[in-house]
Write an enzyme that holds these catalytic residues in place. Structure first.
Site, PDB file in Angstrom:
ATOM      1  N   GLY A 272     -18.066 -43.996 -19.536  1.00 17.54           N
ATOM      2  CA  GLY A 272     -19.684 -44.962 -19.599  1.00 17.54           C
ATOM      3  C   GLY A 272     -18.921 -46.442 -19.818  1.00 17.54           C
TER       4      GLY A 272
ATOM      5  CG  HIS B 108     -16.585 -46.302 -13.467  1.00  9.02           C
ATOM      6  ND1 HIS B 108     -16.466 -47.854 -14.383  1.00  9.02           N
ATOM      7  CD2 HIS B 108     -16.432 -45.584 -14.761  1.00  9.02           C
ATOM      8  CE1 HIS B 108     -15.809 -47.624 -15.468  1.00  9.02           C
ATOM      9  NE2 HIS B 108     -16.131 -46.131 -15.565  1.00  9.02           N
TER      10      HIS B 108
ATOM     11  CE  LYS C  17      -9.010 -50.326 -14.969  1.00 10.88           C
ATOM     12  NZ  LYS C  17      -7.715 -50.144 -15.436  1.00 10.88           N
ATOM     13  CG  ASP C  18      -7.280 -44.854 -15.313  1.00  5.97           C
ATOM     14  OD1 ASP C  18      -7.082 -45.277 -16.509  1.00  5.97           O
ATOM     15  OD2 ASP C  18      -8.121 -45.014 -14.911  1.00  5.97           O
TER      16      ASP C  18
ATOM     17  CD  GLN D 163      -7.691 -40.902 -16.450  1.00  3.99           C
ATOM     18  OE1 GLN D 163      -7.999 -39.997 -17.540  1.00  3.99           O
ATOM     19  NE2 GLN D 163      -8.474 -40.914 -15.554  1.00  3.99           N
TER      20      GLN D 163
ATOM     21  CB  VAL E 152     -13.090 -51.384  -7.316  1.00  2.84           C
ATOM     22  CG1 VAL E 152     -14.471 -52.556  -6.821  1.00  2.84           C
ATOM     23  CG2 VAL E 152     -13.510 -49.776  -6.551  1.00  2.84           C
TER      24      VAL E 152
ATOM     25  CB  SER F  98     -10.574 -52.616 -17.061  1.00  3.67           C
ATOM     26  OG  SER F  98     -10.380 -52.331 -18.139  1.00  3.67           O
TER      27      SER F  98
ATOM     28  NE  ARG G 234      -8.787 -49.973 -21.760  1.00  3.29           N
ATOM     29  CZ  ARG G 234      -8.454 -49.745 -23.276  1.00  3.29           C
ATOM     30  NH1 ARG G 234      -7.706 -50.557 -24.273  1.00  3.29           N
ATOM     31  NH2 ARG G 234      -8.148 -48.025 -23.491  1.00  3.29           N
TER      32      ARG G 234
HETATM   33  O1  PAF Z   1     -10.733 -42.684 -16.957  1.00  2.27           O
HETATM   34  C1  PAF Z   1     -11.299 -41.462 -17.617  1.00  2.27           C
HETATM   35  O2  PAF Z   1     -12.589 -42.010 -18.052  1.00  2.27           O
HETATM   36  C2  PAF Z   1     -11.349 -40.871 -18.918  1.00  2.27           C
HETATM   37  O3  PAF Z   1     -10.196 -40.473 -18.943  1.00  2.27           O
HETATM   38  C3  PAF Z   1     -11.747 -39.370 -18.050  1.00  2.27           C
HETATM   39  C4  PAF Z   1     -11.142 -39.257 -17.276  1.00  2.27           C
HETATM   40  C5  PAF Z   1     -13.419 -39.611 -18.129  1.00  2.27           C
HETATM   41  C6  PAF Z   1     -11.800 -38.294 -19.548  1.00  2.27           C
HETATM   42  O4  PAF Z   1     -12.076 -38.977 -20.887  1.00  2.27           O
END
Ligand code: PAF
Length: 281
Positions: free
Chosen positions: A31, A37, A149-150, A153, A176, A185, A187
């Protein structure tokens, strides 16, 4: 667009569409959605018959409980943006729905998940893998979209998909940035006006380092970035690592890899910001 809160309702909604042979795309999010996003969701919408966006602030991936408490929760605004992007389903479950009991599963993708973020945020990727695997099990997507960006991950999730043999394709999407270069972000909303100006130095430094790197060694480029961040009052470098983009292992020479990426984490005041840049790909 349908907003559902339980796995059962989501699966009921999806089954009719799946019967029509529509591909299902998933964009997992926590969110507080922004244009970064939105670009993932628009891509997911354009490449699939059905786009599902999950909105869930996952408690198990926060090693700092204060960060979890402070994480922005803006479901109404998120839903407006998602409707605009053309998402078919918003899946916004409760913590109890996703974790009816403790999740004791351990995911270990060392060394991918032990370096950089893994070293500074112990348990973080375990929590990410717990929730992402639950989302994959619930949604059964054909395609799942994650932002570059992550960067780490994305590498960890790709490895989880490979090892657990999930029948889906992970799609990595480019970072982006704001017009001035700051990586988008959730944040960023926590930065004061002054901090927002200071934070710009992070992306500026990365871009400058890419030019610098064309005529300097890995060690010199490392130093260039470290010095530039250290010289900026208000910024505190947690790490900057030049790694192979596939293995995430540090490189010593540019010739060590055909895919060199610089990953950085910097505190701007109390806000922890991450970014990365590709030197070679
Ligand atoms: O990148 C994120 O926002 C989170 O780490 C994810 C992949 C939604 C998992 O909670």
């Amino acid at each position: 667009m349908e907003i559902v809160h339980t796995i059962k309702d989501l699966q009921t909604g999806l089954s009719a569409l799946r019967a029509q042979n529509k591909t299902v795309g998933l964009v997992p999010t926590m969110g507080a959605l922004h244009a970064g996003h939105a670009s993932l969701v628009r891509r997911c919408v354009s490449e699939n018959g059905v786009a599902v966006v999950s909105v869930f602030v996952n408690p198990t991936q926060f090693n700092d409980k204060n960060d979890l408490v402070k994480y922005p929760r803006t479901l109404e605004a998120d839903c407006r943006l998602l409707e605009d992007c053309g998402a078919a389903f918003v899946f916004a479950p409760s913590v109890e729905e996703m974790y009816p009991g403790p999740d004791t599963r351990q995911f270990n993708y060392a060394p991918l998940d032990t370096v950089m973020e893994g070293a500074f945020r112990p348990g973080h990727f375990n929590g990410v893998c717990q929730i992402v695997s639950k989302l994959f099990d619930a949604v059964k997507p054909d395609y799942a979209y994650f932002g570059e960006k992550d960067f780490q991950q994305l590498a960890v999730i790709r490895e989880m998909v490979r090892q657990m043999k999930y029948p889906l394709e992970v799609v990595g999407c480019p970072i982006v940035r704001e017009a001035d270069g700051l990586a988008l972000s959730s944040r960023n909303a926590r930065l004061s006006v002054e901090e927002r100006k200071i934070a710009l130095k992070i992306s500026q430094t990365l871009f400058e380092s890419r030019t610098f790197a064309t005529s300097h060694s890995v060690a010199e480029t490392q130093m260039f970035v470290e010095k530039a961040i250290a010289a900026t009052p208000g910024l505190c470098l947690e790490y900057f690592e030049l790694v192979d983009g596939n293995t995430l292992q540090k490189i010593a020479n540019w010739e060590d890899t055909s895919y060199a990426v610089g990953c950085i984490t910097v505190f701007c005041g109390e806000v922890r910001l991450i970014d990365n840049i590709k030197y070679k790909e």
